[in-house]
Design a protein around this motif. Structure first.
Motif, PDB file in Angstrom:
ATOM      1  N   LEU A  72       5.739 -19.199-169.224  1.00  0.00           N
ATOM      2  CA  LEU A  72       6.319 -18.364-167.820  1.00  0.00           C
ATOM      3  C   LEU A  72       6.439 -17.053-168.080  1.00  0.00           C
ATOM      4  CD1 LEU A  72       7.576 -18.609-164.931  1.00  0.00           C
ATOM      5  CD2 LEU A  72       9.456 -19.842-166.157  1.00  0.00           C
ATOM      6  N   HIS A  73       6.047 -16.259-167.420  1.00  0.00           N
ATOM      7  CA  HIS A  73       6.588 -14.733-167.464  1.00  0.00           C
ATOM      8  C   HIS A  73       6.948 -14.493-166.114  1.00  0.00           C
ATOM      9  CE1 HIS A  73       4.400 -13.839-171.244  1.00  0.00           C
ATOM     10  NE2 HIS A  73       3.458 -14.840-170.796  1.00  0.00           N
ATOM     11  N   VAL A  74       8.143 -13.859-166.153  1.00  0.00           N
ATOM     12  CA  VAL A  74       8.990 -13.305-164.666  1.00  0.00           C
ATOM     13  C   VAL A  74       9.018 -12.059-164.659  1.00  0.00           C
ATOM     14  CG1 VAL A  74      11.005 -13.850-163.420  1.00  0.00           C
ATOM     15  CG2 VAL A  74      10.222 -15.497-165.133  1.00  0.00           C
ATOM     16  N   ILE A  75       8.338 -11.521-163.517  1.00  0.00           N
ATOM     17  CA  ILE A  75       8.440  -9.992-163.220  1.00  0.00           C
ATOM     18  C   ILE A  75       9.441  -9.937-161.893  1.00  0.00           C
ATOM     19  CG2 ILE A  75       7.060  -8.124-162.421  1.00  0.00           C
ATOM     20  CD1 ILE A  75       4.563  -9.489-163.696  1.00  0.00           C
ATOM     21  N   LEU A  76      10.372  -8.995-162.217  1.00  0.00           N
ATOM     22  CA  LEU A  76      11.544  -8.641-161.268  1.00  0.00           C
ATOM     23  C   LEU A  76      10.800  -7.473-160.468  1.00  0.00           C
ATOM     24  CD1 LEU A  76      14.117  -9.004-159.863  1.00  0.00           C
ATOM     25  CD2 LEU A  76      15.241  -7.601-161.609  1.00  0.00           C
ATOM     26  N   LYS A  77      10.391  -7.610-159.251  1.00  0.00           N
ATOM     27  CA  LYS A  77       9.709  -6.550-158.640  1.00  0.00           C
ATOM     28  C   LYS A  77       9.182  -6.979-157.437  1.00  0.00           C
ATOM     29  CE  LYS A  77       6.370  -2.739-159.918  1.00  0.00           C
ATOM     30  NZ  LYS A  77       5.558  -2.545-160.869  1.00  0.00           N
ATOM     31  N   ASP A  78       8.957  -5.975-156.358  1.00  0.00           N
ATOM     32  CA  ASP A  78       8.354  -6.179-154.999  1.00  0.00           C
ATOM     33  C   ASP A  78       7.156  -6.518-155.306  1.00  0.00           C
ATOM     34  OD1 ASP A  78       7.237  -6.014-152.581  1.00  0.00           O
ATOM     35  OD2 ASP A  78       8.670  -4.436-151.812  1.00  0.00           O
ATOM     36  N   ALA A  79       6.407  -7.807-154.898  1.00  0.00           N
ATOM     37  CA  ALA A  79       5.230  -8.100-155.142  1.00  0.00           C
ATOM     38  C   ALA A  79       4.058  -7.102-154.720  1.00  0.00           C
ATOM     39  CB  ALA A  79       4.863  -9.578-154.638  1.00  0.00           C
ATOM     40  N   ARG A  80       4.361  -6.472-153.447  1.00  0.00           N
ATOM     41  CA  ARG A  80       3.395  -5.536-152.989  1.00  0.00           C
ATOM     42  C   ARG A  80       3.194  -4.407-154.078  1.00  0.00           C
ATOM     43  NH1 ARG A  80       6.867  -5.174-147.601  1.00  0.00           N
ATOM     44  NH2 ARG A  80       8.606  -4.935-149.138  1.00  0.00           N
ATOM     45  N   LYS A  81       3.965  -4.119-154.923  1.00  0.00           N
ATOM     46  CA  LYS A  81       4.085  -2.930-155.884  1.00  0.00           C
ATOM     47  C   LYS A  81       3.458  -3.396-157.286  1.00  0.00           C
ATOM     48  CE  LYS A  81       7.614  -0.438-153.729  1.00  0.00           C
ATOM     49  NZ  LYS A  81       9.002   0.145-153.785  1.00  0.00           N
TER      50      LYS A  81
END
Length: 281
Positions: free
Chosen positions: A91-100
């Motif tokens: 599991l990798h978690v990216i804290l970001k607006d998915a549109r970017k």
């Protein structure tokens, strides 16, 4: 456990209306969503808006090789990063607006495999722009199972001569074979949205059937459905003029009735118009 309790192991936090959050906790629905586009075992799966992690857990429990979860809400992103699978690399978690997010780059950097599946209960306020970008994606993007508002799902999967047929359906059918897998009432979610929801499944077309000029197809479909009550010769007049063409003559030359309306045109006819606007290399 009552309907209003968050299941054990998932984040205890309320939904934020500004982020379009509506959470699913029913394990049967979550498993059905996770497997709607086919087996996930050993696959790299992208999930957008995991929230408390119900669907994330279903993906992992059904054997996903790697889940790349993109979450804009730090409360949920921070909690998911504490899961054992995050420590082992499943599991990798990216804290970001998915549109970017640069999806292909993220998959490569995190050691994922392509084509990656995209399976998500999408936040209502970003679902459509995300889908359009994924439709335009390269071979890194595989099967998709996406939870939308029911009306949006119907627009994605619509066929000619139906009320929901429009730009989104033309684009979707140019690269995928879409269908609605199942629908859910508002009461399945917390908090309940005001409308029904549906999971749209999109299987990629064989490469030889994929339409290569999506930018032109989007331009033509956008113009045609932008004035859908008008005959094509009127609705497409500004577009034709930009390309140095007379709308009626252009359409007649493509064996398309200038007096027809956009919702009656087939995928093949939209492709014909788009192809005619592609300048030779």
């Amino acid at each position: 456990m009552s309907r209003d309790e968050t299941p054990p192991g998932l984040t205890q936090a309320t939904a934020r209306k500004a982020l379009g959050q509506h959470f699913l906790f029913d394990p049967d629905i979550l498993k059905r969503t996770a497997l709607a586009a086919g087996p996930v075992e050993g696959r790299t799966v992208i999930e957008v808006g995991p929230g408390p992690g119900g669907l994330t857990r279903a993906l992992l429990d059904n054997g996903a090789g790697k889940v790349i979860a993109v979450e804009a809400d730090e409360r949920f992103a921070d909690a998911l990063k504490t899961w054992p699978e995050a420590e082992t690399g499943r599991l990798h978690v990216i804290l970001k607006d998915a549109r970017k997010v640069r999806w292909e780059q993220a998959i490569a950097e995190l050691g994922g495999e392509t084509p990656a599946m995209i399976i998500a209960n999408l936040p209502y306020n970003v679902g459509t722009p995300l889908l359009v970008n994924w439709l335009k994606a390269g071979p890194w993007r595989g099967e998709m199972a996406l939870m939308f508002q029911k009306e949006v799902a119907e627009r994605v999967c619509a066929k000619p001569n139906t009320d929901h047929y429009g730009r989104l359906a033309v684009l979707a059918h140019a690269v995928c074979d879409p269908h609605i897998a199942f629908t859910l009432p508002p009461g399945a979610f917390r908090p309940p949205p005001k409308v029904d929801s549906a999971v749209a499944v999109l299987h990629p077309l064989p490469q030889e059937k994929v339409f290569p000029h999506l930018a032109k197809l989007e331009e033509v479909a956008g113009a045609a459905f932008g004035q859908r009550r008008k005959m094509l010769r009127a609705g497409l007049k500004p577009l034709a003029k930009r390309h140095g063409l007379k709308a009626a003559e252009w359409l007649e030359g493509l064996d398309i009735d200038p007096t027809a309306r956009a919702e009656t045109l087939s995928q093949e006819e939209f492709r014909r118009m788009a192809s005619s606007l592609v300048k030779p290399a």
